[in-house]
Write an enzyme that holds these catalytic residues in place. Sequence first.
Site, short mmCIF file in Angstrom:
data_model
loop_
_atom_site.label_atom_id
_atom_site.label_comp_id
_atom_site.label_asym_id
_atom_site.label_seq_id
_atom_site.Cartn_x
_atom_site.Cartn_y
_atom_site.Cartn_z
N LYS A 19 0.85 -1.19 0.00
CA LYS A 19 0.00 0.00 0.00
C LYS A 19 0.89 1.24 0.00
O LYS A 19 1.92 1.27 0.69
CB LYS A 19 -0.89 -0.04 1.24
CG LYS A 19 -1.92 1.08 1.36
CD LYS A 19 -2.76 0.88 2.61
CE LYS A 19 -3.86 1.93 2.76
NZ LYS A 19 -4.68 1.69 3.96
N SER A 24 -9.62 1.48 2.95
CA SER A 24 -8.78 2.27 2.08
C SER A 24 -7.72 1.47 1.35
O SER A 24 -7.09 1.97 0.42
CB SER A 24 -8.09 3.36 2.93
OG SER A 24 -7.22 2.78 3.90
N SER A 74 -9.83 -1.02 7.20
CA SER A 74 -9.27 -0.78 5.87
C SER A 74 -8.48 -1.93 5.27
O SER A 74 -8.05 -1.85 4.12
CB SER A 74 -8.41 0.48 5.88
OG SER A 74 -9.20 1.63 6.01
#
Length: 485
Positions: free
Chosen positions: A79, A154, A178
């Site tokens: 990420k 996210s 997330s």
Amino acid sequence: MNLHLLTIHELHDRLKSREISSQELTESIFRRIDATEGKLNSFITLCRESALAEAKKADERFRKGEDVCPLLGIPIALKDIFLTQGVLTTCASKILGNFVPPYDSTTVKKLKKAGAVTVGKTNMDEFAMGSSTENSAFSVTRNPWKLERVPGGSSGGSASAVAADQCIASLGTDTGGSIRQPAACCGVVGLKPTYGRISRFGIIAFASSLDQVGPMTKDVTDCALMLEAIGGYDPSDSTSVNIPVPNYRSYLNGAVRDLKIGIPKEYFIAGMQPEVEKAVRDAIRVLEKNGVRVEEISLPHTEFAVAVYYIIATAEASSNLARYDGMKYGYRAQAKDLTETYLKTREQGFGSEVKRRIILGTYALSAGYYDAYYLKAQKVRALIKKDFEEAFKKCDAIVTPTAPTTAFKIGEKTQDPLQMYLSDIFTISVNLAGLPGLSLPCGFDSEGLPIGMQIIGKYFDETTMLRVGYAYEQATDWHKRKPNL
């Protein structure tokens, strides 16, 4: 052989026997990315040259017959919230659009030591604020199962990349769900460990008392291998806890007859998608057939979790994001004086959702409102934590849905932030309490979209949580299904 389809543990055996090379595997991953990335937008940055160089080094370690970690030579994605030395790290924000860190996060250092191959940095909601990966400053990531649907957020880019076989595994961060919510939306396994189990040093902060790093993988075994590699104490992180990291994989034997599972009545609510409730209740019955005992429990303060979270998380975000002023690094707006530079940099550099949360958090911390909002939210957080402590006196783990619905359509909730916030209604309490949570596939709805089941464990007892997940996975084949891209 389509090497990109395999898991970490399947590939490790082939790499160790030198049936395949890490270079072959990495090239297979990049061919897959080239074939699918135009549809998905999973990545912000690709690291093709450095990945192939890392793969070459991994092959040399295999050739020398060194004692190797299961992650050696395995292509993974990160990420874009993890600091990576010399590699663009944007947090999907314009304000960090040109930021290249001078050092690695602790997690990245551990992956490098293990010999993992980093193929790229994945898309996300800006500063990890969102549940759909629509808040990125660069692109909207799409769900591999249905391209008009969100992948969750996210960590949506990380989930999409694993589901689409653009990497073998990935890392995300989880502040209110997330990792687990996008894992559910994309039909992969996602694990948020106990707060303090994995170092947060070098992770761009959203809400420091809630953020936690975790793996996203194709099955539970791979999750256990990833967690073991990146877990452990870090003196650079004051919230890191100095307790041993177990050999998680050694506990994955399918034996769960000695376990009792709690089912909280507050997590099966009106308005939940009926197919989600049915799939999770069917999954509970599968566990019962495997010898798990089931008991209904109550977590009475669950109804306040979303409100508490969005006061505490935004307050911490308001503080953490104050450092982005255009002075030391990142985007700087053109302006006539210092004050205007500050104002324009933040106005132009942050997206609408980030600005909304900064304003909310600043308001909650302001004079006259601190006691009414922030202090009261912290008191209710303590009650939520106590609910779990009481529940775990009666059971070894808790099973719930991961999200109330399957993946929604892109654009469906962007105009209604409150509806978007409710996507994390079943995951937020786990972060507020600092507990570990695991999401794994447990079915599909009538439109062919994955459904996730959440398993919540006791503090630092990821072992039991993984045992339950593995036992369920061995009795079903949901995790083996692949999207048709």
